[in-house]
Structure formats: C-alpha cells, structure tokens
Design a protein around this motif. Structure first.
Motif, PDB file in Angstrom:
ATOM      1  N   THR A 129      -4.553 -12.038 -62.851  1.00 24.84           N
ATOM      2  CA  THR A 129      -3.984 -11.419 -61.664  1.00 24.84           C
ATOM      3  C   THR A 129      -3.420 -10.050 -62.022  1.00 24.84           C
ATOM      4  O   THR A 129      -2.993  -9.825 -63.166  1.00 24.84           O
ATOM      5  CB  THR A 129      -2.871 -12.302 -61.065  1.00 24.84           C
ATOM      6  N   GLN A 130      -3.415  -9.163 -61.043  1.00 23.04           N
ATOM      7  CA  GLN A 130      -2.889  -7.819 -61.261  1.00 23.04           C
ATOM      8  C   GLN A 130      -1.524  -7.635 -60.594  1.00 23.04           C
ATOM      9  O   GLN A 130      -1.005  -6.528 -60.551  1.00 23.04           O
ATOM     10  CB  GLN A 130      -3.876  -6.785 -60.708  1.00 23.04           C
ATOM     11  N   ILE A 131      -0.979  -8.720 -60.043  1.00 26.78           N
ATOM     12  CA  ILE A 131       0.343  -8.642 -59.416  1.00 26.78           C
ATOM     13  C   ILE A 131       1.273  -9.634 -60.093  1.00 26.78           C
ATOM     14  O   ILE A 131       0.839 -10.611 -60.723  1.00 26.78           O
ATOM     15  CB  ILE A 131       0.261  -8.928 -57.896  1.00 26.78           C
ATOM     16  N   SER A 132       2.554  -9.386 -59.949  1.00 28.10           N
ATOM     17  CA  SER A 132       3.536 -10.255 -60.592  1.00 28.10           C
ATOM     18  C   SER A 132       3.679 -11.563 -59.826  1.00 28.10           C
ATOM     19  O   SER A 132       3.229 -11.702 -58.683  1.00 28.10           O
ATOM     20  CB  SER A 132       4.897  -9.550 -60.640  1.00 28.10           C
ATOM     21  N   ARG A 133       4.326 -12.532 -60.471  1.00 27.46           N
ATOM     22  CA  ARG A 133       4.551 -13.825 -59.833  1.00 27.46           C
ATOM     23  C   ARG A 133       5.398 -13.675 -58.580  1.00 27.46           C
ATOM     24  O   ARG A 133       5.168 -14.327 -57.556  1.00 27.46           O
ATOM     25  CB  ARG A 133       5.243 -14.770 -60.828  1.00 27.46           C
ATOM     26  N   GLU A 134       6.404 -12.783 -58.631  1.00 25.47           N
ATOM     27  CA  GLU A 134       7.272 -12.560 -57.479  1.00 25.47           C
ATOM     28  C   GLU A 134       6.491 -11.973 -56.307  1.00 25.47           C
ATOM     29  O   GLU A 134       6.673 -12.381 -55.155  1.00 25.47           O
ATOM     30  CB  GLU A 134       8.426 -11.630 -57.860  1.00 25.47           C
ATOM     31  N   GLU A 135       5.602 -11.001 -56.606  1.00 28.40           N
ATOM     32  CA  GLU A 135       4.788 -10.414 -55.544  1.00 28.40           C
ATOM     33  C   GLU A 135       3.845 -11.443 -54.922  1.00 28.40           C
ATOM     34  O   GLU A 135       3.648 -11.468 -53.707  1.00 28.40           O
ATOM     35  CB  GLU A 135       3.972  -9.249 -56.108  1.00 28.40           C
ATOM     36  N   GLU A 136       3.277 -12.309 -55.761  1.00 29.76           N
ATOM     37  CA  GLU A 136       2.378 -13.341 -55.250  1.00 29.76           C
ATOM     38  C   GLU A 136       3.118 -14.304 -54.328  1.00 29.76           C
ATOM     39  O   GLU A 136       2.608 -14.683 -53.270  1.00 29.76           O
ATOM     40  CB  GLU A 136       1.742 -14.105 -56.417  1.00 29.76           C
ATOM     41  N   CYS A 137       4.333 -14.691 -54.707  1.00 30.07           N
ATOM     42  CA  CYS A 137       5.134 -15.588 -53.868  1.00 30.07           C
ATOM     43  C   CYS A 137       5.466 -14.933 -52.530  1.00 30.07           C
ATOM     44  O   CYS A 137       5.417 -15.583 -51.475  1.00 30.07           O
ATOM     45  CB  CYS A 137       6.403 -15.989 -54.598  1.00 30.07           C
ATOM     46  N   GLU A 138       5.819 -13.654 -52.555  1.00 31.00           N
ATOM     47  CA  GLU A 138       6.161 -12.955 -51.319  1.00 31.00           C
ATOM     48  C   GLU A 138       4.954 -12.847 -50.400  1.00 31.00           C
ATOM     49  O   GLU A 138       5.069 -13.052 -49.179  1.00 31.00           O
ATOM     50  CB  GLU A 138       6.699 -11.559 -51.654  1.00 31.00           C
ATOM     51  N   LEU A 139       3.786 -12.543 -50.971  1.00 31.91           N
ATOM     52  CA  LEU A 139       2.568 -12.473 -50.169  1.00 31.91           C
ATOM     53  C   LEU A 139       2.208 -13.826 -49.578  1.00 31.91           C
ATOM     54  O   LEU A 139       1.766 -13.929 -48.431  1.00 31.91           O
ATOM     55  CB  LEU A 139       1.407 -11.958 -51.029  1.00 31.91           C
ATOM     56  N   THR A 140       2.425 -14.887 -50.348  1.00 34.39           N
ATOM     57  CA  THR A 140       2.142 -16.235 -49.845  1.00 34.39           C
ATOM     58  C   THR A 140       3.037 -16.571 -48.657  1.00 34.39           C
ATOM     59  O   THR A 140       2.589 -17.161 -47.665  1.00 34.39           O
ATOM     60  CB  THR A 140       2.349 -17.271 -50.966  1.00 34.39           C
TER      61      THR A 140
END
Length: 285
Positions: free
Chosen positions: A261-272
């Motif tokens: 992935t090219q995004i952080s775990r925090e960014e992925e959670c926010e997008l989800t």
C-alpha cells in the motif's frame, strides 16, 4: 490538473445540456473536451465510405469546437468507429470493419498531414479464446501498419466489461510477438556474420556457434505460453496449450504476490469510514 470528457452519439447535433456543461467548465478555466461514438450501421451509414465520411465530418467539427473554446491547436484525428452487428444491434469492437476504417483514416492522415490514433486492441470474446487472440492481434497489427502505432488492451474481454488475468498473460505474449514482428531489422558488417558463415560453411550447424548463443535473446522471439516443441515432446510434457500455461503463470503469481500500500494505516482507516458513511447514505433497492 483537471480534464473532463464527454461522448456524444453525434457532435453534429449538440444538445443544450452538453453546451451548458462545456460552458460551465470553460468559464471556470477548466477543460472539457468532446468525443463521439459513431457505429457503422447504427449512428453512421452501413456503407464503409458513408461511415468514414460522417466520422471525418464529426472529427472536423470537434476540432473547431475545441479551438473555439481553448485556442488554436494542431489538427489531429482519432479513428474510433465501432461496428453494429445487424443481428443483435450490439456494438462490437473485434470485427474487421473497424480496422478497415482505421486504414482509411491512415490515408486521411497522410492527406491532411496530421497525426492520428486508432481505437483497437479490444475483443468481443467473453473468455480467453481464439476469438480474443485473433481480434486483438489483427486489430493491433493493421492499426500499427496504417497509423504507425497499435495497441492491445491487456486483459480486457467483452469489449471492456471483463478483466481476465489469464487473458492479460496471453495479451502480453501477443504484444511481444507483434513488437518482434514490427521491429526495425539491424544490419551491419558484424550482424551479416560473414566470418561465421565462412567458418561453419553454408548449411553448417549454427546451433553450435557461440555467436548464436549470444544472440538468441536479441534475434529470436521466445514465447512463454506458445508451443515450441514437436508433438511428441508436447504430449510428454503434459499436452498443455497456451491457456493452460497462462493459468499456471497466474496461479504462480497469486501464490507469491504480497500486496503493498502507498498510504498509511491511519489514512486507510479514514477512507474506509468515509466509504461506509457514503454506503449507508444510499437508499436500499
């Protein structure tokens, strides 16, 4: 950078909503271009000459429209005339009619002294098959010969409704073969191999030559899924055809593939969270 694109059945009949969209973006300094969707036998005449005539007229109008909105630019053509199957009224991309139109646009390109691209490399087949390979290969080859550049839409089937990893492997093989076919031959004193011919003699065993071993990767197309054996060797190695080899390569890739992935775990959670909120806001049914 923002670019929007709208496609009309015929730009020669621009409706008020399309005009409003064009002006909306143009007034805000944003670019929106228009394309067209002619189909031979559908929204264009069934005759080859009639389809080319209407497609050219629409292309000229689109150039004038683009110039009026965004300033002078070079005149370019885009050959993109699909075919309508008269038995089903379905638009299809793998038929020879489309490639004949691409060839005609090649002549128009030379007449006008402009650049031209051709829509090709798609198939109407719904599964990896002879149909898919034949449609993609002939389309890409004819367009490359007519316009100087061809393309294969790797993995796409059913025009563009299906993405098949197996077909993607097969398409890579087709593309590599076409690149080898259309490659510019290299000729110089060394490559003419006069000393090698003199040493081994006409009819000699050049398979034993060190030069042959050194050049095998540059002089030969070495397929990964096509057969390179006689029938006895093929039967002894499992009697696999190209689709079988492609499936094996896809299976091997899946086993060793590690997603990144090219995004952080925090960014992925926010997008989800955003996706879930949006999904919950959509009415059921």
């Amino acid at each position: 950078m923002f670019v929007a694109r709208g496609y009309m059945i015929s730009p020669l009949r621009v409706a008020r909503p399309e005009c409003e969209q064009l002006l909306f973006f143009s007034n805000r300094g944003l670019r929106m271009t228009m394309g067209h969707l002619p189909s031979q036998g559908g929204t264009a005449p069934a005759t080859f000459a009639g389809a080319v005539t209407l497609a050219l007229a629409e292309q000229i109008f689109l150039h004038l429209l683009d110039t009026a909105l965004y300033g002078e630019r070079p005149f370019e053509l885009m050959s993109s005339v699909m075919t309508l199957d008269p038995r089903t009224a379905c638009a299809v991309y793998g038929r020879p009619e489309q490639q004949r139109v691409n060839m005609a646009f090649g002549d128009l390109t030379r007449f006008y002294g402009c650049e031209c691209r051709g829509h090709t490399g798609l198939s109407d087949a719904k599964a990896p098959s002879c149909e898919a390979g034949a449609q993609k290969a002939t389309g890409a080859l004819i367009t490359a010969l007519a316009l100087g550049e061809g393309a294969i839409e790797a993995g796409l089937l059913g025009v563009d409704e299906i993405c098949s990893p197996v077909q993607m492997v097969l398409d890579a093989e087709i593309a590599a073969s076409l690149n080898a076919l259309l490659a510019e031959p290299q000729v110089d004193d060394t490559l003419c191999a006069a000393s090698e011919i003199a040493a081994l003699g006409p009819g000699g065993n050049f398979l034993e030559s060190e030069a042959s071993a050194l050049r095998c990767h540059t002089e030969f197309f070495l397929p990964k899924t096509w057969s390179s054996q006689l029938i006895t060797g093929w039967q002894g190695s499992g009697s696999k055809v190209d689709v079988d080899h492609a499936r094996d390569r896809v299976a091997a890739f899946r086993q060793r593939f590690v997603p990144s992935t090219q995004i952080s775990r925090e960014e992925e959670c926010e997008l989800t969270k955003i996706i879930r909120r949006a999904a919950a806001a959509v009415p059921a049914g």
